[in-house]
Design an enzyme around this catalytic site. Structure first.
Site, PDB file in Angstrom:
ATOM      1  CD  GLN A 103      56.042  52.042 -16.782  1.00 51.36           C
ATOM      2  OE1 GLN A 103      57.239  52.232 -16.619  1.00 51.36           O
ATOM      3  NE2 GLN A 103      55.572  51.083 -17.551  1.00 51.36           N
ATOM      4  CB  THR A 104      50.835  54.216 -12.110  1.00 51.26           C
ATOM      5  OG1 THR A 104      49.947  54.088 -13.219  1.00 51.26           O
ATOM      6  CG2 THR A 104      51.042  55.686 -11.774  1.00 51.26           C
ATOM      7  CB  VAL A 105      50.495  49.729 -14.830  1.00 51.31           C
ATOM      8  CG1 VAL A 105      50.433  48.238 -15.144  1.00 51.31           C
ATOM      9  CG2 VAL A 105      49.269  50.166 -14.057  1.00 51.31           C
ATOM     10  CG  HIS A 142      50.173  51.716 -20.174  1.00 48.31           C
ATOM     11  ND1 HIS A 142      51.140  51.384 -19.244  1.00 48.31           N
ATOM     12  CD2 HIS A 142      49.500  52.764 -19.652  1.00 48.31           C
ATOM     13  CE1 HIS A 142      51.045  52.197 -18.203  1.00 48.31           C
ATOM     14  NE2 HIS A 142      50.073  53.049 -18.428  1.00 48.31           N
ATOM     15  CG  HIS A 152      47.435  56.974 -20.262  1.00 49.38           C
ATOM     16  ND1 HIS A 152      46.443  56.748 -19.331  1.00 49.38           N
ATOM     17  CD2 HIS A 152      48.593  56.551 -19.710  1.00 49.38           C
ATOM     18  CE1 HIS A 152      46.984  56.202 -18.256  1.00 49.38           C
ATOM     19  NE2 HIS A 152      48.284  56.071 -18.459  1.00 49.38           N
TER      20      HIS A 152
END
Length: 135
Positions: A94-96, A100, A102
């Site tokens: 997870q980068t944010v 969410h 994709h």
């Protein structure tokens, strides 16, 4: 206090985005870092870092919208395949720090790769794992 994520700033219209869909619980917008044309992110409006922090009904709605978006992406871009990816925390890619999904249209040899080292535990070990998480 939790620092606003980039997605929260998009929801508030502080950052411009190409929005595909929104309702009172989720927002779907084009990923600024398109892997392939039609790459959409479906995020909760409520800023929560991980899927496990959501209520079951919230997860159901998130994935129902991701399904609708995937069907629309399929119709609009006719990809050869589709990857729906939901990650949690940096160790889970997870980068944010905002839940969410994709919706990623895929094509053979598109350069997107998902690789992990496969392990082959015995059936006995697998049954032990299953016992630990059995619902």
């Amino acid at each position: 206090m939790i620092q606003d994520s980039v997605f929260t700033r998009i929801i508030r219209r502080e950052i411009p985005a190409a929005i595909v869909y929104e309702d009172d619980q989720v927002i779907a917008f084009m990923d600024a870092g398109q892997v392939n044309p039609g790459h959409v992110l479906v995020a909760t409006r409520r800023q929560v870092e991980t899927l496990v922090e959501l209520e079951e009904a919230e997860v159901a709605h998130l994935f129902a919208v991701a399904h609708r978006v995937a069907r629309a992406v399929q119709a609009a871009f006719t990809p050869e395949g589709m990857t729906l990816l939901q990650t949690n925390r940096p160790a889970g890619w997870q980068t944010v720090p905002h839940v969410h999904v994709h919706v990623l249209p895929r094509h053979a040899n598109d350069g997107a790769d998902l690789v992990w080292p496969r392990q082959d535990p015995s059936l006995e070990v697998l049954r032990g794992y299953a016992q630990r998480i059995r619902l």
